[in-house]
Design a protein around this motif. Structure first.
Motif, short mmCIF file in Angstrom:
data_model
loop_
_atom_site.label_atom_id
_atom_site.label_comp_id
_atom_site.label_asym_id
_atom_site.label_seq_id
_atom_site.Cartn_x
_atom_site.Cartn_y
_atom_site.Cartn_z
N UNK B 73 -12.56 -4.57 -1.48
CA UNK B 73 -11.98 -4.83 -2.79
C UNK B 73 -10.76 -3.92 -3.02
N UNK B 74 -10.88 -2.65 -2.61
CA UNK B 74 -9.77 -1.71 -2.81
C UNK B 74 -8.54 -2.16 -2.02
N UNK B 75 -8.76 -2.64 -0.81
CA UNK B 75 -7.63 -3.11 0.02
C UNK B 75 -6.95 -4.29 -0.65
N UNK B 76 -7.77 -5.23 -1.15
CA UNK B 76 -7.25 -6.42 -1.82
C UNK B 76 -6.42 -6.02 -3.05
N UNK B 77 -6.94 -5.06 -3.82
CA UNK B 77 -6.22 -4.61 -5.01
C UNK B 77 -4.92 -3.88 -4.65
N UNK B 78 -4.99 -3.06 -3.60
CA UNK B 78 -3.78 -2.36 -3.14
C UNK B 78 -2.70 -3.38 -2.76
N UNK B 79 -3.16 -4.44 -2.05
CA UNK B 79 -2.21 -5.46 -1.60
C UNK B 79 -1.52 -6.10 -2.81
N UNK B 80 -2.31 -6.40 -3.84
CA UNK B 80 -1.72 -7.00 -5.06
C UNK B 80 -0.73 -6.02 -5.68
N UNK B 81 -1.13 -4.76 -5.78
CA UNK B 81 -0.25 -3.74 -6.39
C UNK B 81 1.05 -3.59 -5.60
N UNK B 82 0.93 -3.59 -4.27
CA UNK B 82 2.13 -3.48 -3.43
C UNK B 82 3.05 -4.68 -3.66
N UNK B 83 2.46 -5.88 -3.66
CA UNK B 83 3.26 -7.10 -3.87
C UNK B 83 3.93 -7.09 -5.23
N UNK B 84 3.19 -6.67 -6.24
CA UNK B 84 3.76 -6.62 -7.59
C UNK B 84 4.90 -5.61 -7.66
N UNK B 85 4.74 -4.47 -6.98
CA UNK B 85 5.81 -3.46 -6.96
C UNK B 85 7.07 -4.02 -6.31
N UNK B 86 6.88 -4.70 -5.16
CA UNK B 86 8.03 -5.24 -4.44
C UNK B 86 8.70 -6.36 -5.25
N UNK B 87 7.87 -7.19 -5.93
CA UNK B 87 8.42 -8.26 -6.77
C UNK B 87 9.23 -7.65 -7.91
N UNK B 88 8.68 -6.59 -8.50
CA UNK B 88 9.38 -5.92 -9.61
C UNK B 88 10.74 -5.40 -9.14
N UNK B 89 10.74 -4.74 -7.98
CA UNK B 89 12.00 -4.17 -7.48
C UNK B 89 13.02 -5.25 -7.16
N UNK B 90 12.51 -6.37 -6.63
CA UNK B 90 13.42 -7.47 -6.30
C UNK B 90 14.03 -8.06 -7.58
N UNK B 91 13.22 -8.17 -8.64
CA UNK B 91 13.75 -8.66 -9.94
C UNK B 91 14.78 -7.68 -10.49
#
Lengths: 131, 184
Positions: B73-91
């Motif tokens: 579960x922690x890995x899955x959540x980390x993955x979401x957090x990483x993706x959200x961070x990268x999406x934010x930076x791209x925006x």
């Protein structure tokens, strides 16, 4: 950081330089719980979007204040020039108020339609007549 | 081991419609700090990190039914957090077209009342910002959190060998950045 030795990362304090507001994590968990219970498909409104309306209001107020400031400044400068040109006859604010309260609208319009030079000539002529 | 047991119990509760939101609150309480700091090191500013963290948990909540436990579960959540961070930076990059996003971020960080780093720590953040985004992730996870390469592999989907090489290169680049600053 020594100028002679090659730099090594260990020289930097590894302690996190980031902080969070007091009780941030407690509040965050509560807030998330509310969002999930109230709106199962909640959407986060980004910080900039949340403050955008306030920014628009602030920008509008700034423009209004700037225009008012410039207008007041300009009229004050004109008054100063007028006062300087007529240094012999000092008009006090109280006499100005008294005189404007008794003048007709037509005279006011005429006054505003004059440019600086015409105004000066007019006042000068009036004073000259009185002598 | 205790963590694994707790995760299994949480997963069981998350599958129960009546217990789901309570169980998710436990997930938030358990992982919010780790995820926040991971995000914060990427976006730097507190307000932005808060937005990204909320987004990450809402995405997780909306997708929790599709989580089958193939990873932790922690890995899955980390993955979401990483993706959200990268999406934010791209925006942000799209929003600041014409400006250097890294300069914008450093300026924001300097004005952030929730940053109290000394001069060297600020310079380190500047140096980290010169790295490509994925290398920044690798550097942050290893340098600040001392995360195991195997765990990073599960989150980032990059092999341990490539991660080690990436981290080694990141350290060299950062040290070179500091060396260059000395000569200025």
């Amino acid at each position: 950081m020594s100028k002679n030795k090659p730099f090594k990362l260990d020289e930097i304090n590894k302690k996190s330089p980031f902080k969070v507001p007091d009780n941030y994590f407690d509040d965050f968990a509560k807030n998330m719980q509310h969002q999930i219970e109230d709106e199962p498909h909640a959407i986060v409104i980004p910080f900039m979007t949340r403050i955008r309306p306030y920014l628009y209001v602030a920008a509008s107020l700034l423009i209004i204040f700037s225009i008012t400031f410039v207008a007041l400044n300009t009229s004050e400068k004109e008054e100063n020039v007028y006062a300087k040109k007529n240094s012999d006859s000092i008009i006090t604010p109280s006499t100005q108020v008294a005189s404007t309260s008794t003048v007709s609208d037509e005279l006011v319009e005429d006054y505003y339609s004059l440019d600086d030079e015409e105004l000066f000539n007019e006042v000068f002529d009036e004073e000259f007549d009185q002598i | 081991m205790a963590d694994d047991k707790q995760e299994i119990e949480l997963m069981a509760l998350l599958q129960d419609e009546k217990q789901k939101s309570k169980a998710f609150n436990q997930v938030v309480l358990k992982y919010q700090q780790q995820l926040y700091w991971q995000i914060r090191k990427m976006v730097l500013n507190h307000d932005d990190a808060n937005d990204v963290l909320q987004n990450a948990f809402i995405k997780a909540w909306n997708a929790i039914d599709s989580f089958r436990g193939e990873s932790k579960l922690s890995t899955w959540l980390y993955r979401i957090a990483v993706n959200e961070s990268l999406t934010f930076l791209s925006k942000q990059r799209t929003l600041h077209i014409g400006d250097d996003l890294e300069d914008v971020m450093i300026n924001k960080l300097e004005a952030d009342s929730y940053f109290d780093g000394d001069e060297l720590q600020l310079k380190l953040q500047k140096a980290i910002l010169t790295l490509p985004e994925k290398q920044r992730l690798v550097f942050n996870m290893k340098y600040f959190d001392d995360m195991k390469y195997e765990e990073m592999e599960a989150i980032l989907g990059t092999s341990v060998g490539a991660l080690k090489a990436s981290y080694h290169l990141a350290v060299k680049k950062i040290e070179a950045f500091f060396e260059e600053e000395k000569t200025l």
